[in-house]
Design a protein around this motif. Structure first.
Motif, PDB file in Angstrom:
ATOM      1  N   PHE B 463       0.814  -1.207   0.000  1.00  0.00           N
ATOM      2  CA  PHE B 463       0.000   0.000   0.000  1.00  0.00           C
ATOM      3  C   PHE B 463       0.849   1.259   0.000  1.00  0.00           C
ATOM      4  N   GLN B 464       2.047   1.172   0.548  1.00  0.00           N
ATOM      5  CA  GLN B 464       2.928   2.340   0.583  1.00  0.00           C
ATOM      6  C   GLN B 464       4.294   1.922   0.081  1.00  0.00           C
ATOM      7  N   PRO B 465       4.492   1.858  -1.214  1.00  0.00           N
ATOM      8  CA  PRO B 465       5.808   1.441  -1.723  1.00  0.00           C
ATOM      9  C   PRO B 465       6.929   2.383  -1.334  1.00  0.00           C
ATOM     10  N   SER B 466       6.595   3.557  -0.830  1.00  0.00           N
ATOM     11  CA  SER B 466       7.663   4.460  -0.415  1.00  0.00           C
ATOM     12  C   SER B 466       8.420   3.911   0.787  1.00  0.00           C
ATOM     13  N   LEU B 467       7.868   2.897   1.460  1.00  0.00           N
ATOM     14  CA  LEU B 467       8.588   2.288   2.570  1.00  0.00           C
ATOM     15  C   LEU B 467       9.889   1.687   2.106  1.00  0.00           C
ATOM     16  N   ILE B 468       9.912   1.170   0.859  1.00  0.00           N
ATOM     17  CA  ILE B 468      11.183   0.664   0.372  1.00  0.00           C
ATOM     18  C   ILE B 468      11.742   1.528  -0.738  1.00  0.00           C
ATOM     19  N   GLY B 469      11.246   2.736  -0.809  1.00  0.00           N
ATOM     20  CA  GLY B 469      11.837   3.670  -1.754  1.00  0.00           C
ATOM     21  C   GLY B 469      11.312   3.562  -3.169  1.00  0.00           C
ATOM     22  N   GLU B 470      10.278   2.766  -3.404  1.00  0.00           N
ATOM     23  CA  GLU B 470       9.707   2.668  -4.737  1.00  0.00           C
ATOM     24  C   GLU B 470       8.845   3.879  -5.013  1.00  0.00           C
ATOM     25  N   GLU B 471       8.919   4.375  -6.246  1.00  0.00           N
ATOM     26  CA  GLU B 471       8.142   5.571  -6.538  1.00  0.00           C
ATOM     27  C   GLU B 471       6.720   5.269  -6.951  1.00  0.00           C
ATOM     28  N   GLN B 472       6.441   4.040  -7.306  1.00  0.00           N
ATOM     29  CA  GLN B 472       5.113   3.715  -7.799  1.00  0.00           C
ATOM     30  C   GLN B 472       4.075   3.902  -6.699  1.00  0.00           C
ATOM     31  N   ALA B 473       2.839   4.045  -7.128  1.00  0.00           N
ATOM     32  CA  ALA B 473       1.771   4.197  -6.148  1.00  0.00           C
ATOM     33  C   ALA B 473       1.396   2.842  -5.592  1.00  0.00           C
ATOM     34  N   GLY B 474       0.787   2.817  -4.446  1.00  0.00           N
ATOM     35  CA  GLY B 474       0.358   1.572  -3.834  1.00  0.00           C
ATOM     36  C   GLY B 474      -0.942   1.080  -4.440  1.00  0.00           C
ATOM     37  N   ILE B 475      -1.445  -0.022  -3.894  1.00  0.00           N
ATOM     38  CA  ILE B 475      -2.639  -0.643  -4.471  1.00  0.00           C
ATOM     39  C   ILE B 475      -3.817   0.315  -4.469  1.00  0.00           C
ATOM     40  N   ALA B 476      -4.027   0.980  -3.333  1.00  0.00           N
ATOM     41  CA  ALA B 476      -5.225   1.813  -3.228  1.00  0.00           C
ATOM     42  C   ALA B 476      -5.196   2.944  -4.246  1.00  0.00           C
ATOM     43  N   GLU B 477      -4.040   3.592  -4.339  1.00  0.00           N
ATOM     44  CA  GLU B 477      -3.964   4.715  -5.259  1.00  0.00           C
ATOM     45  C   GLU B 477      -4.072   4.248  -6.704  1.00  0.00           C
ATOM     46  N   THR B 478      -3.490   3.102  -6.995  1.00  0.00           N
ATOM     47  CA  THR B 478      -3.582   2.579  -8.359  1.00  0.00           C
ATOM     48  C   THR B 478      -5.010   2.195  -8.691  1.00  0.00           C
ATOM     49  N   MET B 479      -5.723   1.633  -7.721  1.00  0.00           N
ATOM     50  CA  MET B 479      -7.121   1.309  -7.971  1.00  0.00           C
ATOM     51  C   MET B 479      -7.888   2.574  -8.297  1.00  0.00           C
ATOM     52  N   GLN B 480      -7.590   3.623  -7.564  1.00  0.00           N
ATOM     53  CA  GLN B 480      -8.303   4.868  -7.837  1.00  0.00           C
ATOM     54  C   GLN B 480      -7.953   5.389  -9.219  1.00  0.00           C
ATOM     55  N   TYR B 481      -6.683   5.288  -9.581  1.00  0.00           N
ATOM     56  CA  TYR B 481      -6.252   5.758 -10.894  1.00  0.00           C
ATOM     57  C   TYR B 481      -6.964   5.002 -12.003  1.00  0.00           C
ATOM     58  N   VAL B 482      -7.064   3.686 -11.829  1.00  0.00           N
ATOM     59  CA  VAL B 482      -7.729   2.885 -12.860  1.00  0.00           C
ATOM     60  C   VAL B 482      -9.205   3.241 -12.934  1.00  0.00           C
ATOM     61  N   LEU B 483      -9.834   3.383 -11.777  1.00  0.00           N
ATOM     62  CA  LEU B 483     -11.258   3.697 -11.780  1.00  0.00           C
ATOM     63  C   LEU B 483     -11.518   5.042 -12.439  1.00  0.00           C
ATOM     64  N   ASP B 484     -10.608   5.979 -12.223  1.00  0.00           N
ATOM     65  CA  ASP B 484     -10.834   7.314 -12.776  1.00  0.00           C
ATOM     66  C   ASP B 484     -10.768   7.351 -14.289  1.00  0.00           C
ATOM     67  N   ARG B 485     -10.262   6.278 -14.881  1.00  0.00           N
ATOM     68  CA  ARG B 485     -10.223   6.272 -16.340  1.00  0.00           C
ATOM     69  C   ARG B 485     -11.558   5.880 -16.946  1.00  0.00           C
ATOM     70  N   TYR B 486     -12.519   5.585 -16.112  1.00  0.00           N
ATOM     71  CA  TYR B 486     -13.826   5.183 -16.629  1.00  0.00           C
ATOM     72  C   TYR B 486     -14.878   6.211 -16.268  1.00  0.00           C
ATOM     73  N   PRO B 487     -15.964   6.246 -17.039  1.00  0.00           N
ATOM     74  CA  PRO B 487     -17.076   7.111 -16.633  1.00  0.00           C
ATOM     75  C   PRO B 487     -17.743   6.575 -15.369  1.00  0.00           C
ATOM     76  N   LYS B 488     -18.513   7.441 -14.736  1.00  0.00           N
ATOM     77  CA  LYS B 488     -19.007   7.112 -13.404  1.00  0.00           C
ATOM     78  C   LYS B 488     -19.829   5.841 -13.346  1.00  0.00           C
ATOM     79  N   GLU B 489     -20.632   5.605 -14.377  1.00  0.00           N
ATOM     80  CA  GLU B 489     -21.501   4.412 -14.294  1.00  0.00           C
ATOM     81  C   GLU B 489     -20.650   3.158 -14.303  1.00  0.00           C
ATOM     82  N   GLN B 490     -19.630   3.187 -15.167  1.00  0.00           N
ATOM     83  CA  GLN B 490     -18.792   1.993 -15.234  1.00  0.00           C
ATOM     84  C   GLN B 490     -17.982   1.822 -13.959  1.00  0.00           C
TER      85      GLN B 490
END
Lengths: 134, 614
Positions: B463-490
Motif C-alpha cells: 500500500f505504501q511502496p515508499s517504505l522501500i523507496g519505490e516511486e510507484q503508487a500503492g494498491i489503493a492509489e492505483t485502484m483509484q487511478y484505474v477507476l478514474d479512467r472510466y465514466p461514473k456508471e462503469q
C-alpha cells in the motif's frame, strides 16, 4: 544443453548415459533460436533479459491505445510519502542529521548513534536513500 | 518477563521439499484422445496437472514446485553436472546462490531453464508419447506478455515438444472465472498480487480491458527481501540464519495487514501490547558466536593463563636481548680501551671488525647501546613487578564480551521505547569489566528474533511502496487511478465486484483494508463489494482446467501448430481469459548458426520451417 544429452551417447562415457537419458518426448535436435546475441557462438548462450526485451519492444509500431507490458506500469504516487522510523516503523517526526536515519523517540536516537556505519548504510539502502547528494 | 515471553515463541519449520515421484497416469488421459495438460507457470511456483473429466484422474494439480533449477557441478571432470529442478532440490538454502529461475519479474526470459521445468513436469506426470508431447497445453502468461517472450515460448512448445495446440491465458482471469458465481456480474476490478508484481485489472463483460490495466512491481518477493534485510540489520549476529525461506515462513504465518496503519502503529507503541503480540522466532542454537560453553570463571582463568604465558615470553626475550647487548657493549668498550691505551693499529683493526669508521662513531654507538641496556633492565624490573598483580581489566575480555553485551543491550534499547527504562540499570552492568559473575545471559533469548512492528510493516509495502523507496503508487492509489479512467456508471459497476486473488493476497486483514480504502475513495454512501478468491493460490490452475474442459474441442482460443507456422510465435488467439492480442509481427529470430536480424519495424518474416538444424 540439448546437445550435451546427445553427444554423450558415445560408449566411452558409459557411466554418463545412466545419468542423462534422453527424454522421449522431446525433439532431440532442437536449438533455441533466442540463444546467442550478435556473436552467436557456443559460449554465448545469453538470453535477453527483461530490460532488453522491453527496449526492443518499444521500437515496434504500437498504436496509441494498445496495451503492452511497459504501458501498464503503474504511475508514480501523487501523495507525499509518509515518514516512518527506520528502526521501529513507528511514525517518525525526527531525522538524525548525522546519519539521515529517521527515528521516533529518544531511545531510538541513542540506538542510532551507537550503530556501526554499515548498519546505518543498510537502513538507508532499504529506503533507497543512499545518494550522496547533500 | 521470562514467564510472559514464553507464551509467544515460535519455531521455524524449515521444511524440506519432498521430491516429486514419477507418476503413472491412468489410461484415461490418453483415450479417447489426449487430454489437455494444464500448467500454471508462475514465477513462484509451477503447478501442473491434467484437465480430464474422468473421475480417475484427480482434478487437482498433481505437481506443485518452486520454479527454480540449480545446476551443481558434480565430479571434477566437468562432466556430471547435475541439474535439479523444483522439489528435487530438497531445500533451497544451501544452494541459494546457484538457484536460477527462468523468470525475470513475471515474464519467462531464460527459456533454457523453462525447458528444464517443462522436462521435469512432463517426466513426472508420466508423459509417454515418443518424439512429441501429445497433449494440448494450457499455459498461463503474464498480463500483456511481451511478444518476444510469447514467441520464444511458442517456439519452445511447438518445436521442441511438438505440442499439437497451445492456449495462453492470464492466471488472474482464470481465477476470476473459476470464482464467478451466477449472481455475480461479469464486470469486476481484479486485484491480483503475486510473487513479483501486483496487477489491477478491470474486467468488462467478462473480457479483460487491457489498456486500462496497471501493474505495480511489488509482490511477495520484494516483501521477503525487505523483511530479510530488516532483520539482518536488527540482528547482525544472526546474518546467516536469517534466510529467505524463513522469511517466507514468517510472511505466511506471522504477518498481517493493518486495517488502519497509523492506528495500528500507535497500538504497538504501548509496552503491554508489544509484550502480548510480539512473535519471537526461535532460531536453532548455534555455538558459533559463543565459542565454547565455558562458564565465566573458566574463561577468566584461561585468559589469565594466556596473559601469564605472554608475559613470560616477553620477559625471556628481553633477557636474551639484554645479554646480547651486554656482550656487544663489552666488545665496544674493549675497542675503546685499545684507543685509550694507544694501540692504534689494533684499534683500527677493531674498528674495521665492528664495521665502524671513527672513534666518534664508536663513542656514539657505545652511548646508544648503554641507554638501550638501561631501558631493557628497567622493563624487566617492571615486568617482574606486574606479574604478581592479577590483571583483571584486560582488553581481550571486553572485546569478547562486547558483541554479546551489545547484542543484548541493543535488544533492550529497542524494546526500551516500549518498556519503562528498568533495563537501563542492566546495561552498565553488562558493559563493566567483569570480576564477578556475568549477569544471567538468556541464551534462548539471544537466539530469538523479535517480530514486533515488522509484522505489519512488511506487508504494508503493497500500500505504501515508499517504505522501500519505490516511486510507484500503492494498491489503493492505483485502484483509484484505474477507476478514474472510466465514466461514473462503469466505475460503479466495476466496484461492485472487487476481486482479490493471488498468493500474496493471503495476509489476514487484507480484505478489511481494501474495504476501508474503497470507502475513502468512493463517493459518499456508494456501495461496493470486495470478494476474496476461495483459494487464491490454486484458483488460477482450477480456472484454467475449467476452461480446458469446456473448450477442449472448440477452435476458439487454441493456437494450433499450423497457426504457429503461419502467423509466428507471438500469435495469440483471444478467449475469455486471455490477453488482448496486438497484431504486430516480430521478425523471426535467426537460428544460432547465423547472424541475428536487427528487429526494428514490422514485416512478416520467413514462414515455413524455422531453424536450420545442424
Amino acid at each position: 544443453m540439448n546437445e550435451n544429452k546427445f553427444m554423450t551417447m558415445d560408449p566411452n562415457t558409459g557411466p554418463m548415459e545412466a545419468a542423462i537419458k534422453p527424454l522421449p518426448f522431446k525433439d532431440p535436435n532442437f536449438i533455441h533460436s533466442g540463444i546467442g546475441g550478435a556473436a552467436a557462438g557456443k559460449k554465448n548462450r545469453t538470453w535477453k533479459n527483461l530490460k532488453q526485451i522491453l527496449a526492443s519492444e518499444r521500437a515496434l509500431p504500437w498504436q496509441l491505445n494498445d496495451p503492452s507490458y511497459f504501458n501498464i506500469e503503474a504511475p508514480p504516487s501523487f501523495k507525499p510519502a509518509k515518514k516512518y522510523s527506520d528502526i521501529s516503523g513507528l511514525p517518525a517526526n525526527y531525522t538524525d542529521p548525522q546519519s539521515k536515519l529517521r527515528f521516533s523517540s529518544i531511545e531510538e536516537f541513542a540506538y542510532i548513534r551507537m550503530l556501526p556505519s554499515d548498519v546505518v548504510t543498510g537502513y538507508l539502502a532499504l529506503r533507497k536513500a543512499t545518494s550522496i547528494v547533500p | 518477563m521470562a514467564a510472559a515471553a514464553a507464551g509467544l515463541v515460535f519455531q521455524f519449520r524449515d521444511a524440506r521439499w519432498l521430491p516429486d515421484p514419477v507418476l503413472g497416469p491412468s489410461p484415461a488421459v490418453r483415450t479417447p484422445q489426449p487430454v489437455p495438460l494444464v500448467i500454471d507457470n508462475g514465477s513462484f511456483q509451477a503447478r501442473a496437472g491434467w484437465a480430464c473429466s474422468d473421475p480417475e484422474v484427480p482434478g487437482e494439480p498433481l505437481l506443485r514446485f518452486r520454479s527454480l533449477a540449480a545446476r551443481s557441478r558434480g565430479a571434477r571432470g566437468g562432466a556430471g553436472t547435475e541439474t535439479q529442478v523444483g522439489n528435487d532440490l530438497g531445500s533451497p538454502e544451501p544452494l541459494r546462490w546457484l538457484l536460477r529461475s527462468p523468470f525475470d519479474r513475471n515474464v519467462p526470459v531464460q527459456l533454457e531453464l523453462q525447458e528444464l521445468l517443462f522436462d521435469h513436469i512432463f517426466q513426472r506426470l508420466g508423459v509417454s508419447s515418443q518424439g512429441c508431447v501429445d497433449h494440448p497445453i494450457v499455459l498461463t502468461e503474464a498480463v500483456c506478455n511481451p511478444l518476444y517472450s510469447r514467441q520464444m515460448m511458442s517456439e519452445l512448445l511447438f518445436e521442441c515438444y511438438q505440442v499439437p495446440k497451445v492456449s495462453y491465458g492470464v492466471d488472474s482471469m482464470y481465477s476470476f472465472h473459476h470464482n464467478t458465481r451466477q449472481d455475480w456480474p461479469c464486470n469486476s476490478l481484479i486485484v491480483s498480487s503475486g510473487y513479483q508484481c501486483t496487477h489491477v485489472l478491470p474486467v468488462l463483460e467478462g473480457r479483460l480491458d487491457a489498456k486500462n490495466c496497471k501493474r505495480i512491481n511489488l509482490g511477495g518477493c520484494q516483501a521477503a527481501v525487505y523483511l530479510q534485510r530488516l532483520l539482518q540489520l536488527k540482528y547482525p549476529g544472526h546474518f546467516a540464519a536469517i534466510t529467505l525461506s524463513r522469511m517466507e515462513e514468517i510472511l505466511h504465518e506471522h504477518s498481517y495487514i493493518a486495517e488502519d496503519y497509523i492506528e495500528e502503529l500507535q497500538k504497538w507503541r504501548s509496552p503491554e501490547y508489544y509484550e502480548s503480540n510480539v512473535h519471537k522466532m526461535q532460531l536453532p542454537f548455534s555455538s558459533k558466536l559463543l565459542g565454547t560453553t565455558l562458564t565465566s570463571e573458566e574463561k577468566q582463568e584461561r585468559r589469565q593463563q594466556q596473559l601469564r604465558r605472554l608475559q613470560e615470553l616477553n620477559a625471556r626475550r628481553r633477557e636474551e636481548k639484554l645479554q646480547l647487548d651486554q656482550e656487544r657493549l663489552d666488545r665496544l668498550l674493549y675497542v675503546q680501551e685499545l684507543l685509550e691505551d694507544g694501540q692504534m693499529d689494533q684499534f683500527h683493526k677493531g674498528l674495521v671488525e665492528l664495521n665502524m669508521d671513527s672513534a666518534e662513531e664508536l663513542q656514539s654507538y657505545i652511548h646508544k647501546l648503554s641507554l638501550a641496556i638501561e631501558q631493557t633492565k628497567q622493563k624487566i624490573l617492571q615486568a617482574e613487578v606486574s606479574i604478581e598483580v592479577d590483571v583483571v581489566d584486560s582488553k581481550p575480555e571486553t572485546l569478547d564480551l562486547d558483541p554479546l553485551g551489545s547484542e543484548q543491550s541493543l535488544e533492550d534499547v529497542e524494546s526500551i521505547h516500549e518498556f519503562e527504562p528498568l533495563f537501563a540499570e542492566e546495561q552498565p552492568d553488562v558493559e563493566k569489566p567483569v570480576t564477578t559473575v556475568e549477569p544471567v545471559f538468556n541464551l534462548a533469548e539471544y537466539h530469538q528474533l523479535f517480530l514486533g512492528t515488522e509484522r505489519i510493516r512488511v506487508p504494508e509495502i503493497l500500500f505504501q511502496p515508499s517504505l522501500i523507496g519505490e516511486e510507484q503508487a500503492g494498491i489503493a492509489e492505483t485502484m483509484q487511478y484505474v477507476l478514474d479512467r472510466y465514466p461514473k456508471e462503469q466505475q460503479a459497476l466495476l466496484v461492485q465486484n472487487v476481486f482479490l486473488t493471488g498468493g500474496n493476497t493471503m495476509y489476514p486483514g487484507l480484505k478489511a483494508r481494501i474495504q476501508k480504502e474503497l470507502l475513502e475513495m468512493r463517493p459518499f454512501q456508494s456501495s461496493f463489494q470486495v470478494h476474496l478468491a476461495s483459494n487464491p493460490i490454486l484458483d488460477a490452475w482450477y480456472g484454467a482446467r475449467d476452461w480446458a474442459l469446456e473448450y477442449v474441442n472448440h477452435e476458439e482460443g487454441w493456437i494450433t501448430r499450423k497457426d504457429y507456422e503461419e502467423k509466428g510465435g507471438e500469435y495469440l488467439k483471444e478467449h475469455c481469459a486471455s490477453n488482448v492480442f496486438v497484431p504486430i509481427r516480430l521478425p523471426k529470430q535467426a537460428p544460432r548458426t547465423t547472424e541475428t536480424l536487427a528487429p526494428s519495424k514490422v514485416l512478416a518474416a520467413s514462414i515455413g520451417n524455422p531453424c536450420d538444424l545442424a
